[in-house]
Motif scaffolding. Structure first.
Motif, PDB file in Angstrom:
ATOM      1  N   SER A 281     -24.427  12.030  23.241  1.00 23.98           N
ATOM      2  CA  SER A 281     -23.115  11.569  23.676  1.00 23.98           C
ATOM      3  C   SER A 281     -23.238  10.340  24.582  1.00 23.98           C
ATOM      4  O   SER A 281     -22.483   9.371  24.452  1.00 23.98           O
ATOM      5  CB  SER A 281     -22.394  12.697  24.407  1.00 23.98           C
ATOM      6  N   PHE A 282     -24.198  10.382  25.499  1.00 24.35           N
ATOM      7  CA  PHE A 282     -24.428   9.249  26.398  1.00 24.35           C
ATOM      8  C   PHE A 282     -24.720   7.975  25.608  1.00 24.35           C
ATOM      9  O   PHE A 282     -24.106   6.931  25.830  1.00 24.35           O
ATOM     10  CB  PHE A 282     -25.585   9.555  27.355  1.00 24.35           C
ATOM     11  N   PHE A 283     -25.661   8.051  24.669  1.00 17.36           N
ATOM     12  CA  PHE A 283     -26.006   6.866  23.891  1.00 17.36           C
ATOM     13  C   PHE A 283     -24.838   6.423  23.007  1.00 17.36           C
ATOM     14  O   PHE A 283     -24.628   5.219  22.816  1.00 17.36           O
ATOM     15  CB  PHE A 283     -27.277   7.070  23.069  1.00 17.36           C
ATOM     16  N   TYR A 284     -24.076   7.348  22.479  1.00 19.95           N
ATOM     17  CA  TYR A 284     -22.916   6.999  21.664  1.00 19.95           C
ATOM     18  C   TYR A 284     -21.959   6.117  22.470  1.00 19.95           C
ATOM     19  O   TYR A 284     -21.562   5.037  22.033  1.00 19.95           O
ATOM     20  CB  TYR A 284     -22.212   8.278  21.183  1.00 19.95           C
ATOM     21  N   TYR A 285     -21.577   6.582  23.663  1.00 19.38           N
ATOM     22  CA  TYR A 285     -20.626   5.831  24.479  1.00 19.38           C
ATOM     23  C   TYR A 285     -21.238   4.570  25.078  1.00 19.38           C
ATOM     24  O   TYR A 285     -20.671   3.473  24.960  1.00 19.38           O
ATOM     25  CB  TYR A 285     -20.046   6.717  25.588  1.00 19.38           C
ATOM     26  N   ALA A 286     -22.367   4.690  25.745  1.00 23.04           N
ATOM     27  CA  ALA A 286     -22.951   3.539  26.452  1.00 23.04           C
ATOM     28  C   ALA A 286     -23.368   2.433  25.491  1.00 23.04           C
ATOM     29  O   ALA A 286     -23.113   1.254  25.748  1.00 23.04           O
ATOM     30  CB  ALA A 286     -24.135   3.991  27.307  1.00 23.04           C
ATOM     31  N   TYR A 287     -23.994   2.797  24.389  1.00 20.13           N
ATOM     32  CA  TYR A 287     -24.431   1.772  23.438  1.00 20.13           C
ATOM     33  C   TYR A 287     -23.238   1.077  22.781  1.00 20.13           C
ATOM     34  O   TYR A 287     -23.165  -0.150  22.733  1.00 20.13           O
ATOM     35  CB  TYR A 287     -25.346   2.379  22.359  1.00 20.13           C
ATOM     36  N   LEU A 288     -22.282   1.851  22.270  1.00 23.35           N
ATOM     37  CA  LEU A 288     -21.171   1.244  21.558  1.00 23.35           C
ATOM     38  C   LEU A 288     -20.243   0.446  22.483  1.00 23.35           C
ATOM     39  O   LEU A 288     -19.752  -0.616  22.102  1.00 23.35           O
ATOM     40  CB  LEU A 288     -20.373   2.299  20.790  1.00 23.35           C
ATOM     41  N   GLU A 289     -20.012   0.926  23.703  1.00 22.73           N
ATOM     42  CA  GLU A 289     -19.136   0.189  24.612  1.00 22.73           C
ATOM     43  C   GLU A 289     -19.785  -1.083  25.144  1.00 22.73           C
ATOM     44  O   GLU A 289     -19.095  -2.012  25.536  1.00 22.73           O
ATOM     45  CB  GLU A 289     -18.680   1.090  25.760  1.00 22.73           C
ATOM     46  N   SER A 290     -21.112  -1.141  25.149  1.00 23.16           N
ATOM     47  CA  SER A 290     -21.802  -2.361  25.580  1.00 23.16           C
ATOM     48  C   SER A 290     -22.223  -3.227  24.400  1.00 23.16           C
ATOM     49  O   SER A 290     -22.827  -4.274  24.583  1.00 23.16           O
ATOM     50  CB  SER A 290     -23.026  -1.997  26.436  1.00 23.16           C
ATOM     51  N   SER A 291     -21.880  -2.809  23.197  1.00 25.34           N
ATOM     52  CA  SER A 291     -22.249  -3.562  21.998  1.00 25.34           C
ATOM     53  C   SER A 291     -21.321  -4.765  21.815  1.00 25.34           C
ATOM     54  O   SER A 291     -20.374  -4.962  22.571  1.00 25.34           O
ATOM     55  CB  SER A 291     -22.173  -2.663  20.757  1.00 25.34           C
ATOM     56  N   GLN A 292     -21.587  -5.536  20.796  1.00 21.37           N
ATOM     57  CA  GLN A 292     -20.775  -6.705  20.468  1.00 21.37           C
ATOM     58  C   GLN A 292     -19.308  -6.335  20.253  1.00 21.37           C
ATOM     59  O   GLN A 292     -18.416  -7.087  20.606  1.00 21.37           O
ATOM     60  CB  GLN A 292     -21.343  -7.354  19.190  1.00 21.37           C
ATOM     61  N   ARG A 293     -19.059  -5.173  19.696  1.00 19.61           N
ATOM     62  CA  ARG A 293     -17.673  -4.746  19.408  1.00 19.61           C
ATOM     63  C   ARG A 293     -16.954  -4.204  20.637  1.00 19.61           C
ATOM     64  O   ARG A 293     -15.745  -4.026  20.626  1.00 19.61           O
ATOM     65  CB  ARG A 293     -17.662  -3.709  18.305  1.00 19.61           C
ATOM     66  N   GLN A 294     -17.692  -3.833  21.673  1.00 18.66           N
ATOM     67  CA  GLN A 294     -17.153  -3.376  22.952  1.00 18.66           C
ATOM     68  C   GLN A 294     -16.318  -2.099  22.851  1.00 18.66           C
ATOM     69  O   GLN A 294     -15.444  -1.860  23.673  1.00 18.66           O
ATOM     70  CB  GLN A 294     -16.298  -4.475  23.595  1.00 18.66           C
ATOM     71  N   ALA A 295     -16.581  -1.292  21.830  1.00 13.26           N
ATOM     72  CA  ALA A 295     -15.756  -0.104  21.651  1.00 13.26           C
ATOM     73  C   ALA A 295     -16.484   0.951  20.840  1.00 13.26           C
ATOM     74  O   ALA A 295     -17.302   0.639  19.982  1.00 13.26           O
ATOM     75  CB  ALA A 295     -14.457  -0.477  20.944  1.00 13.26           C
ATOM     76  N   THR A 296     -16.153   2.196  21.105  1.00 14.45           N
ATOM     77  CA  THR A 296     -16.629   3.304  20.288  1.00 14.45           C
ATOM     78  C   THR A 296     -15.825   3.302  18.989  1.00 14.45           C
ATOM     79  O   THR A 296     -14.867   2.536  18.834  1.00 14.45           O
ATOM     80  CB  THR A 296     -16.401   4.636  21.019  1.00 14.45           C
ATOM     81  N   VAL A 297     -16.171   4.193  18.089  1.00 10.84           N
ATOM     82  CA  VAL A 297     -15.452   4.292  16.820  1.00 10.84           C
ATOM     83  C   VAL A 297     -13.973   4.612  17.070  1.00 10.84           C
ATOM     84  O   VAL A 297     -13.079   4.006  16.467  1.00 10.84           O
ATOM     85  CB  VAL A 297     -16.107   5.348  15.903  1.00 10.84           C
ATOM     86  N   GLY A 298     -13.704   5.550  17.965  1.00  6.64           N
ATOM     87  CA  GLY A 298     -12.320   5.921  18.283  1.00  6.64           C
ATOM     88  C   GLY A 298     -11.537   4.774  18.899  1.00  6.64           C
ATOM     89  O   GLY A 298     -10.380   4.533  18.540  1.00  6.64           O
ATOM     90  N   LYS A 299     -12.156   4.052  19.827  1.00 12.03           N
ATOM     91  CA  LYS A 299     -11.481   2.911  20.455  1.00 12.03           C
ATOM     92  C   LYS A 299     -11.201   1.817  19.428  1.00 12.03           C
ATOM     93  O   LYS A 299     -10.137   1.204  19.439  1.00 12.03           O
ATOM     94  CB  LYS A 299     -12.316   2.373  21.610  1.00 12.03           C
TER      95      LYS A 299
END
Length: 179
Positions: free
Chosen positions: A98-116
């Motif tokens: 869960s940590f990697f899901y949120y931290a990686y995706l929110e800091s990625s180029q897209r700046q968002a998780t799948v839900g966001k």
């Protein structure tokens, strides 16, 4: 260009007069930028629900299948005792996932998780830029602490920038994505 206050000659790209310190009025107005629209409580809850479904599909469904496969090869009482023994390990793996899901995706180029992304919102810093993995980590840990006290999430509905305590701690904003 000349200062309107003291009349001294100043470089064209100056924002302040080096002699008197007065802010300079530019002859050409700056480009009009669209105002930032902050993502409100309902949008963020909807994104959270979608992310929960994604995490369930990606982690808990395979874990459940693993438990089911164990029942094929082991007696059900043995499976139950084994699962009780490895339960803390499962929780640790779920936390890390869960940590990697949120931290990686929110800091990625897209700046968002799948839900966001599905809802059309993104996580930014105060300047609207992409956040670092470290800042996303602080945000995630802050969110976990906020979840211990559920009513704290309602602060998102009443703050001017629609920030939760975890956003304030990490210096982040959740904004509607411009199309």
């Amino acid at each position: 260009m000349y200062c309107q206050t003291c009349g001294d000659l100043i470089p064209d790209d100056s924002a302040f007069c080096p002699s008197c310190g007065k802010r300079l009025v530019s002859a050409t107005p700056p480009a009009e930028e669209a105002p930032v629209e902050y993502a409100g409580f309902i949008r963020r809850v909807a994104a959270c629900i979608l992310d929960s479904l994604v995490i369930t599909a990606l982690f808990f469904v395979p874990a459940t299948l693993f438990g089911f496969i164990l029942t094929i090869f082991m007696d059900s009482s043995q499976v139950f005792s084994l699962l009780l023994e490895i339960k803390p390990i499962i929780y640790i793996i779920a936390f890390i996932f869960s940590f990697f899901y949120y931290a990686y995706l929110e800091s990625s180029q897209r700046q968002a998780t799948v839900g966001k992304r599905a809802i059309g919102i993104a996580v930014t810093d105060a300047d609207g830029e992409r956040i670092s993995f470290g800042r996303a980590t602080v945000r995630y840990i802050g969110k976990l602490l906020s979840e211990l006290f559920f009513p704290v999430f309602f602060i998102i509905a009443v703050t001017r920038k629609k920030q939760g305590l975890h956003d304030m701690a990490a210096g982040t904003l959740v904004v509607k994505k411009r199309v």
